[in-house]
Design an enzyme around this catalytic site. Structure first.
Site, mmCIF file in Angstrom:
data_model
loop_
_atom_site.group_PDB
_atom_site.id
_atom_site.type_symbol
_atom_site.label_atom_id
_atom_site.label_comp_id
_atom_site.label_asym_id
_atom_site.label_seq_id
_atom_site.Cartn_x
_atom_site.Cartn_y
_atom_site.Cartn_z
ATOM 1 N N ASP A 172 -7.969 -3.598 7.628
ATOM 2 C CA ASP A 172 -7.015 -2.479 7.656
ATOM 3 C C ASP A 172 -6.502 -2.309 9.085
ATOM 4 O OD1 ASP A 172 -5.452 -0.358 6.843
ATOM 5 O OD2 ASP A 172 -7.101 1.047 6.544
ATOM 6 N N ALA A 187 -3.612 8.418 6.521
ATOM 7 C CA ALA A 187 -2.665 8.206 7.619
ATOM 8 C C ALA A 187 -1.305 7.728 7.131
ATOM 9 C CB ALA A 187 -3.240 7.188 8.601
ATOM 10 N N GLU A 195 0.867 -1.184 0.000
ATOM 11 C CA GLU A 195 0.000 0.000 0.000
ATOM 12 C C GLU A 195 0.902 1.232 0.000
ATOM 13 O OE1 GLU A 195 -3.893 1.899 2.246
ATOM 14 O OE2 GLU A 195 -2.535 0.630 3.384
ATOM 15 N N HIS A 230 -15.439 3.799 9.688
ATOM 16 C CA HIS A 230 -14.844 4.325 8.462
ATOM 17 C C HIS A 230 -15.896 4.670 7.406
ATOM 18 C CE1 HIS A 230 -10.936 2.986 9.967
ATOM 19 N NE2 HIS A 230 -10.374 3.623 8.960
ATOM 20 N N GLY A 244 -6.090 3.539 10.005
ATOM 21 C CA GLY A 244 -6.343 2.112 10.103
ATOM 22 C C GLY A 244 -7.440 1.840 11.115
ATOM 23 N N LEU A 261 -8.487 9.278 10.995
ATOM 24 C CA LEU A 261 -8.555 7.827 11.149
ATOM 25 C C LEU A 261 -7.289 7.211 10.574
ATOM 26 C CD1 LEU A 261 -12.275 7.062 10.224
ATOM 27 C CD2 LEU A 261 -11.176 6.614 12.423
ATOM 28 N N HIS A 311 -9.843 0.288 0.468
ATOM 29 C CA HIS A 311 -10.778 0.830 1.472
ATOM 30 C C HIS A 311 -11.733 1.847 0.812
ATOM 31 C CE1 HIS A 311 -7.493 3.724 1.745
ATOM 32 N NE2 HIS A 311 -6.795 2.981 2.590
ATOM 33 N N ASN A 338 -12.793 5.705 1.463
ATOM 34 C CA ASN A 338 -11.766 6.365 2.261
ATOM 35 C C ASN A 338 -10.539 6.674 1.412
ATOM 36 O OD1 ASN A 338 -12.976 4.109 4.549
ATOM 37 N ND2 ASN A 338 -13.033 6.279 5.030
ATOM 38 N N HIS A 344 -5.869 5.963 -2.196
ATOM 39 C CA HIS A 344 -5.103 7.151 -1.817
ATOM 40 C C HIS A 344 -4.891 8.014 -3.062
ATOM 41 C CE1 HIS A 344 -4.230 6.139 2.372
ATOM 42 N NE2 HIS A 344 -4.212 4.882 1.959
#
Length: 374
Positions: free
Chosen positions: A259, A131, A120, A238, A294, A292, A204, A207, A183
């Protein structure tokens, strides 16, 4: 062998499951409604494709971290997982991959089995770190091939809008590495283009990606409109239950991940997530600024959360076992059928974990119904 309500690939069956040399050899053929009796529910072991840590250990620490997180997560029903890295300097990522590879050569047979790596980052958008530490950058094929030579990278998350990433997606897909989009500040159009080049999932979902707007559908819109697979963190923190229900209607093979961080299975307090300190409190894990970072989710709780949203136990189980296995293209895990590995979870009628088996080995719990897994 074990007797109960068994979730087979053909549906619920009542009777005994048998295995030999770690693989299922016999399943009953009598259909059953598991709610019609008080026998245990026997379902496939959970397959978690996004695990950063657990039991106080973070995968980026290297060394004994893979062993600790594997022993931790099997206590909650996970029998297969991908050790998931964080964005970091190249030399640190290379060392962690080497440590994971060493562990995999002689890993603990009485723990969740580490199937490989979910990389990741660092090939994510620096404007959508979430994060992740600030080491994000574009990836080059030669560099990624070098990382793949260190450990079996099964899954890689990247931002498709970064320079050169469409070519990287094609290359990874051709060598059998699954690519997820995450991301990312990418647009709907960039998400669709990435899927045309071979990207096949979303990291995710909702997110750390561009959201859905009716004139700018964003990466979320690309996922909802086109994806067959996407991972989602069903900790009910989440992602709002309404958004989860939307994704369930749109993405046929939406599957759960934890996660999870080093804080999973641990009391409240401070833990490591890559190079950052995170705090576990009020059921979540956050950076100092409140972001947040994980989760503390375990897969048994993810199952119960899905059921609380109205999913049947069979549907929820598929989203924790069969769908992630199918996403990786592995057909002998995540299901109970003849010839499959005898990875299974035993639940009581309230869906509390009673026992866990890995390749037919009783590694956790008590078959008489007294849970010792926690």
């Amino acid at each position: 062998m074990f007797f109960g309500n068994i979730l087979t690939s053909e549906g619920w069956r009542l009777g005994e499951i048998h295995w030999d040399k770690g693989r299922v050899t016999h399943l009953p053929c009598e259909p059953v409604d598991p709610d019609s009796n008080g026998h245990p529910r026997i379902i496939p072991g959970f397959v978690d494709l996004h695990v950063h840590g657990g039991g106080g250990a973070d995968i980026m620490e290297g060394g004994e971290a893979p062993a600790i997180l594997a022993r931790t997560h099997v206590r909650f029903g996970t029998t297969r997982l991908l050790a998931t890295t964080m964005t970091a300097p190249d030399n640190q990522i290379r060392q962690v991959l080497s440590d994971i590879a060493v562990y995999m050569q002689a890993q603990d047979r009485d723990a969740a089995q580490v199937m490989g790596v979910h990389l990741e980052g660092p090939y994510i958008n620096p404007g959508k770190l979430g994060a992740q530490p600030a080491h994000a950058r574009s990836g080059m094929i030669e560099e990624v091939d070098g990382l793949c030579a260190l450990a079996p990278i099964r899954l890689l998350t990247l931002a498709p809008e970064l320079a050169g990433h469409c070519a990287l997606i094609r290359h990874l897909s051709e060598r059998g590495v699954r690519v997820q989009l995450g991301h990312t500040l990418g647009s709907y159009e960039e998400g669709v283009e990435a899927m045309a080049h071979g990207a096949c999932g979303f990291t995710h979902l909702f997110n750390a990606m561009t959201g859905l707007h009716h004139r700018k559908p964003g990466m979320v819109g690309a996922a909802l409109a086109h994806a067959q697979y996407a991972e989602l963190i069903p900790d009910l923190l989440h992602v709002h239950p309404g958004a989860i229900r939307t994704a369930l209607r749109c993405i046929p093979n939406l599957y759960a991940v934890t996660d999870s961080t080093a804080a999973a299975g641990m009391p409240d307090g401070d833990y490591r997530l890559g190079e950052q300190t995170v705090t576990k409190c009020l059921g979540g894990v956050r950076l100092a600024d409140g972001t947040l970072a994980g989760s503390t989710l375990t897969m048994d709780q993810a199952l119960r959360n899905f059921v609380s949203l109205g999913l049947t136990l069979e549907d929820a189980s598929n989203r924790l076992s069969r769908f992630p296995a199918d996403f990786l293209g592995i057909d002998d895990i995540g299901r109970l059928q003849e010839g499959a590995l005898a990875d299974l979870v035993v639940l009581d009628p309230q869906l509390q974990l009673q026992a866990v088996y890995v390749e037919g080995r009783h590694v956790c719990g008590n078959v008489q119904g007294v849970s010792l897994c926690r």
